[in-house]
Design an enzyme around this catalytic site. Structure first.
Site, PDB file in Angstrom:
ATOM      1  N   SER A 174      14.587  10.347  45.704  1.00 23.89           N
ATOM      2  CA  SER A 174      13.979  10.850  46.939  1.00 23.89           C
ATOM      3  C   SER A 174      13.328   9.630  47.582  1.00 23.89           C
ATOM      4  O   SER A 174      13.401   8.534  47.023  1.00 23.89           O
ATOM      5  CB  SER A 174      12.968  11.962  46.664  1.00 23.89           C
ATOM      6  OG  SER A 174      11.971  11.490  45.809  1.00 23.89           O
ATOM      7  N   ARG A 175      12.713   9.796  48.759  1.00 28.87           N
ATOM      8  CA  ARG A 175      12.198   8.608  49.445  1.00 28.87           C
ATOM      9  C   ARG A 175      11.092   7.918  48.651  1.00 28.87           C
ATOM     10  O   ARG A 175      10.892   6.727  48.759  1.00 28.87           O
ATOM     11  CB  ARG A 175      11.709   8.985  50.850  1.00 28.87           C
ATOM     12  CG  ARG A 175      12.851   9.350  51.774  1.00 28.87           C
ATOM     13  CD  ARG A 175      12.346   9.959  53.034  1.00 28.87           C
ATOM     14  NE  ARG A 175      11.565  11.169  52.757  1.00 28.87           N
ATOM     15  CZ  ARG A 175      11.040  11.938  53.676  1.00 28.87           C
ATOM     16  NH1 ARG A 175      11.188  11.631  54.946  1.00 28.87           N
ATOM     17  NH2 ARG A 175      10.355  13.021  53.361  1.00 28.87           N
ATOM     18  N   ARG A 232      22.853  21.153  52.604  1.00 21.88           N
ATOM     19  CA  ARG A 232      23.511  21.501  53.867  1.00 21.88           C
ATOM     20  C   ARG A 232      24.852  20.768  53.914  1.00 21.88           C
ATOM     21  O   ARG A 232      24.970  19.637  53.400  1.00 21.88           O
ATOM     22  CB  ARG A 232      22.661  21.059  55.065  1.00 21.88           C
ATOM     23  CG  ARG A 232      21.412  21.871  55.291  1.00 21.88           C
ATOM     24  CD  ARG A 232      21.715  23.224  55.938  1.00 21.88           C
ATOM     25  NE  ARG A 232      20.504  23.957  56.240  1.00 21.88           N
ATOM     26  CZ  ARG A 232      19.976  24.914  55.480  1.00 21.88           C
ATOM     27  NH1 ARG A 232      20.565  25.275  54.348  1.00 21.88           N
ATOM     28  NH2 ARG A 232      18.880  25.547  55.850  1.00 21.88           N
ATOM     29  N   ASP A 256      28.223  25.212  48.195  1.00 20.98           N
ATOM     30  CA  ASP A 256      27.734  26.434  48.850  1.00 20.98           C
ATOM     31  C   ASP A 256      27.757  26.260  50.363  1.00 20.98           C
ATOM     32  O   ASP A 256      27.681  27.239  51.092  1.00 20.98           O
ATOM     33  CB  ASP A 256      26.306  26.735  48.371  1.00 20.98           C
ATOM     34  CG  ASP A 256      25.780  28.073  48.897  1.00 20.98           C
ATOM     35  OD1 ASP A 256      26.583  29.026  48.957  1.00 20.98           O
ATOM     36  OD2 ASP A 256      24.586  28.154  49.257  1.00 20.98           O
ATOM     37  N   GLU A 261      30.854  24.836  58.620  1.00 24.37           N
ATOM     38  CA  GLU A 261      30.966  26.215  58.151  1.00 24.37           C
ATOM     39  C   GLU A 261      30.888  27.195  59.324  1.00 24.37           C
ATOM     40  O   GLU A 261      30.182  26.911  60.297  1.00 24.37           O
ATOM     41  CB  GLU A 261      29.899  26.526  57.089  1.00 24.37           C
ATOM     42  CG  GLU A 261      28.469  26.316  57.526  1.00 24.37           C
ATOM     43  CD  GLU A 261      27.496  26.425  56.357  1.00 24.37           C
ATOM     44  OE1 GLU A 261      27.698  25.760  55.333  1.00 24.37           O
ATOM     45  OE2 GLU A 261      26.531  27.203  56.491  1.00 24.37           O
ATOM     46  N   HIS A 279      27.906  29.952  51.564  1.00 21.51           N
ATOM     47  CA  HIS A 279      26.481  29.733  51.907  1.00 21.51           C
ATOM     48  C   HIS A 279      25.625  30.946  51.515  1.00 21.51           C
ATOM     49  O   HIS A 279      25.071  31.636  52.379  1.00 21.51           O
ATOM     50  CB  HIS A 279      26.322  29.405  53.400  1.00 21.51           C
ATOM     51  CG  HIS A 279      25.001  28.744  53.703  1.00 21.51           C
ATOM     52  ND1 HIS A 279      24.807  27.883  54.766  1.00 21.51           N
ATOM     53  CD2 HIS A 279      23.790  28.803  53.079  1.00 21.51           C
ATOM     54  CE1 HIS A 279      23.555  27.454  54.790  1.00 21.51           C
ATOM     55  NE2 HIS A 279      22.914  28.014  53.764  1.00 21.51           N
TER      56      HIS A 279
HETATM   57  P1  NAP Z   1      11.290  20.520  49.835  1.00 20.98           P
HETATM   58  O1  NAP Z   1      10.396  21.186  48.855  1.00 20.98           O
HETATM   59  O2  NAP Z   1      10.733  20.032  51.131  1.00 20.98           O
HETATM   60  O3  NAP Z   1      12.027  19.334  49.075  1.00 20.98           O
HETATM   61  C1  NAP Z   1      12.802  18.405  49.700  1.00 20.98           C
HETATM   62  C2  NAP Z   1      12.876  17.145  48.868  1.00 20.98           C
HETATM   63  O4  NAP Z   1      13.790  16.241  49.499  1.00 20.98           O
HETATM   64  C3  NAP Z   1      11.560  16.415  48.700  1.00 20.98           C
HETATM   65  O5  NAP Z   1      11.394  16.113  47.350  1.00 20.98           O
HETATM   66  C4  NAP Z   1      11.711  15.135  49.512  1.00 20.98           C
HETATM   67  O6  NAP Z   1      11.041  14.074  48.831  1.00 20.98           O
HETATM   68  C5  NAP Z   1      13.213  14.939  49.530  1.00 20.98           C
HETATM   69  N1  NAP Z   1      13.659  14.221  50.726  1.00 20.98           N
HETATM   70  C6  NAP Z   1      13.242  14.365  52.005  1.00 20.98           C
HETATM   71  N2  NAP Z   1      13.858  13.476  52.797  1.00 20.98           N
HETATM   72  C7  NAP Z   1      14.653  12.743  51.996  1.00 20.98           C
HETATM   73  C8  NAP Z   1      15.513  11.660  52.219  1.00 20.98           C
HETATM   74  N3  NAP Z   1      15.643  11.109  53.437  1.00 20.98           N
HETATM   75  N4  NAP Z   1      16.197  11.139  51.168  1.00 20.98           N
HETATM   76  C9  NAP Z   1      16.049  11.699  49.939  1.00 20.98           C
HETATM   77  N5  NAP Z   1      15.240  12.710  49.657  1.00 20.98           N
HETATM   78  C10 NAP Z   1      14.544  13.242  50.677  1.00 20.98           C
HETATM   79  O7  NAP Z   1      12.489  21.506  50.268  1.00 20.98           O
HETATM   80  P2  NAP Z   1      13.148  22.687  49.410  1.00 20.98           P
HETATM   81  O8  NAP Z   1      12.407  23.944  49.632  1.00 20.98           O
HETATM   82  O9  NAP Z   1      13.352  22.201  48.022  1.00 20.98           O
HETATM   83  O10 NAP Z   1      14.552  22.813  50.182  1.00 20.98           O
HETATM   84  C11 NAP Z   1      15.452  21.730  50.235  1.00 20.98           C
HETATM   85  C12 NAP Z   1      16.632  22.018  51.140  1.00 20.98           C
HETATM   86  O11 NAP Z   1      17.523  22.933  50.513  1.00 20.98           O
HETATM   87  C13 NAP Z   1      16.310  22.691  52.475  1.00 20.98           C
HETATM   88  O12 NAP Z   1      15.876  21.766  53.449  1.00 20.98           O
HETATM   89  C14 NAP Z   1      17.617  23.346  52.851  1.00 20.98           C
HETATM   90  O13 NAP Z   1      18.386  22.537  53.702  1.00 20.98           O
HETATM   91  C15 NAP Z   1      18.336  23.518  51.516  1.00 20.98           C
HETATM   92  N6  NAP Z   1      18.507  24.955  51.206  1.00 20.98           N
HETATM   93  C16 NAP Z   1      19.772  25.463  51.092  1.00 20.98           C
HETATM   94  C17 NAP Z   1      19.956  26.810  50.809  1.00 20.98           C
HETATM   95  C18 NAP Z   1      21.323  27.405  50.657  1.00 20.98           C
HETATM   96  O14 NAP Z   1      21.489  28.578  50.950  1.00 20.98           O
HETATM   97  N7  NAP Z   1      22.304  26.676  50.197  1.00 20.98           N
HETATM   98  C19 NAP Z   1      18.852  27.661  50.671  1.00 20.98           C
HETATM   99  C20 NAP Z   1      17.587  27.104  50.786  1.00 20.98           C
HETATM  100  C21 NAP Z   1      17.421  25.757  51.055  1.00 20.98           C
HETATM  101  P3  NAP Z   1      10.491  12.764  49.598  1.00 20.98           P
HETATM  102  O15 NAP Z   1       9.637  13.278  50.696  1.00 20.98           O
HETATM  103  O16 NAP Z   1       9.802  11.986  48.556  1.00 20.98           O
HETATM  104  O17 NAP Z   1      11.727  12.059  50.090  1.00 20.98           O
END
Ligand code: NAP
Length: 313
Positions: A174-175, A232, A256, A261, A279
């Site tokens: 992650s960042r 995504r 997914d 999509e 999805h």
């Molecule tokens: P979260 O708690 O905000 O976690 C996101 C993580 O990604 C953080 O650890 C962040 O760490 C990291 N991140 C942010 N920008 C980054 C970058 N440029 N490079 C690498 N890592 C990065 O979010 P969450 O609730 O876990 O959800 C994550 C994502 O899952 C959502 O944004 C959504 O797009 C996806 N999702 C998909 C589904 C589905 O149906 N398939 C459902 C729900 C969510 P740092 O800030 O340290 O980088």
């Protein structure tokens, strides 16, 4: 009192529609063919947008609604909302974090097991009567495999916790390194991909993370590696993924989400080392209801001038 106008950006949940309708003057955007005309006629009554992972609020829509106060997303991902523009214009934004974390993490593990143990292919084997002609081929063990996670946030951490129960060593990118995490941190995706068997995308979609899975990363993961995408679609350079799978340069994939999509590259349909889901990461009755309740709770809090439940902006 004037009914508060709420615009639902696309069809997402009958329960949410029903609950919005009880409280607000609900406009179903998908029912209007002439979008511009509709917006012109109703711009003065719409004060909220409800979006999701498919449709949200871009600058053009925001500009056409001068009384817009809040965008409440029925998703945790905010990639369909122009967050910077909302901030600039003082428009509040909410999402649905936490309530969907477990479902998405469960599904990520399901995808891993389904790809490695060929569960879909096994099911087809039994149904087609092939079993009578001989035993199914041997597959690949999951327990103990090294799991790499891009984005160790809510969902990434929940996946890690589950993978730990399978005795998998966990690493992540992650960042920034998470100081409280016991997992191995890599400062870049290539190193993470080179050092894991299963690579999982669980970060938000931003300009920075678009195509975070490119040819170099796929080649680093290699012919025995498996890619799981529950983030995504545009996280992955899809033509590169398809050619790597077709050419056998990548071991398998569990997807997914897709770049365009509901369009899914047809070259993937014939590959047994690929599992394709529509999805459905958060798609359970329980979770979708909790997400809808959170959307309603945020809108009610906003219009009652109370603190938002899950504010983003
Ligand atoms: P979260 O708690 O905000 O976690 C996101 C993580 O990604 C953080 O650890 C962040 O760490 C990291 N991140 C942010 N920008 C980054 C970058 N440029 N490079 C690498 N890592 C990065 O979010 P969450 O609730 O876990 O959800 C994550 C994502 O899952 C959502 O944004 C959504 O797009 C996806 N999702 C998909 C589904 C589905 O149906 N398939 C459902 C729900 C969510 P740092 O800030 O340290 O980088």
């Amino acid at each position: 009192m004037e009914a508060i106008g709420v615009l639902m950006a696309c069809q997402m949940s009958p329960y949410l529609e029903q609950e919005l309708e009880k409280r607000f003057n609900l406009f179903r955007f998908w029912n209007f063919q002439q979008k511009k005309e509709f917006l012109k006629e109703n711009s003065n009554s719409i004060r909220a947008i409800v979006g999701n992972a498919t449709a949200g609020a871009d600058a053009e829509l925001i500009d056409s609604l001068p009384r817009l106060e809040i965008v409440a997303s029925y998703s945790v991902g905010l990639d369909k909302i122009d967050l910077g523009y909302c901030k600039e214009k003082g428009i509040r934004v909410t999402n649905t974090p936490d309530v969907l974390t477990e479902d998405v993490a469960d599904l990520a593990i399901g995808l891993i097991l389904t790809v490695l143990r060929r569960i879909c292919e096994c099911d087809r084997y039994v149904r087609s009567g092939s079993w009578k002609k001989g035993d199914f081929k041997l597959t690949t063990k999951f327990s103990g495999k090294t799991v790499g996670i891009i984005g160790l946030g809510r969902i990434g951490t929940a996946i890690a916790k589950r993978a730990e129960a399978f005795d998998c060593p966990i690493s992540y990118y992650s960042r920034s390194a998470k100081p409280d995490s016991k997992y191995k941190y890599y400062t870049n995706v290539i190193d993470l991909a080179s050092n894991c068997n299963i690579l999982i995308v669980a970060c938000p979609l931003t300009a920075e993370t678009r195509h975070i899975i490119n040819r170099e990363v796929i080649d680093a993961l290699g012919p025995k590696g498996v890619l799981i995408n529950i983030g995504r679609g545009p996280h992955v350079d899809e033509p590169e993924l398809v050619s790597a799978l077709v050419e056998g340069r990548l071991g398998g994939a569990g997807l997914d989400v897709y770049e365009h999509e509901p369009e899914v590259p047809e070259q993937l349909f014939g590959l047994d080392n690929v599992v394709l889901l529509p999805h459905v990461g958060s798609g359970t009755v329980e979770t979708r209801q909790a997400m809808a309740d959170l959307v309603i709770g945020n809108l009610e809090a906003h219009f009652l001038k109370k603190p938002l439940l899950t504010p983003v902006v």
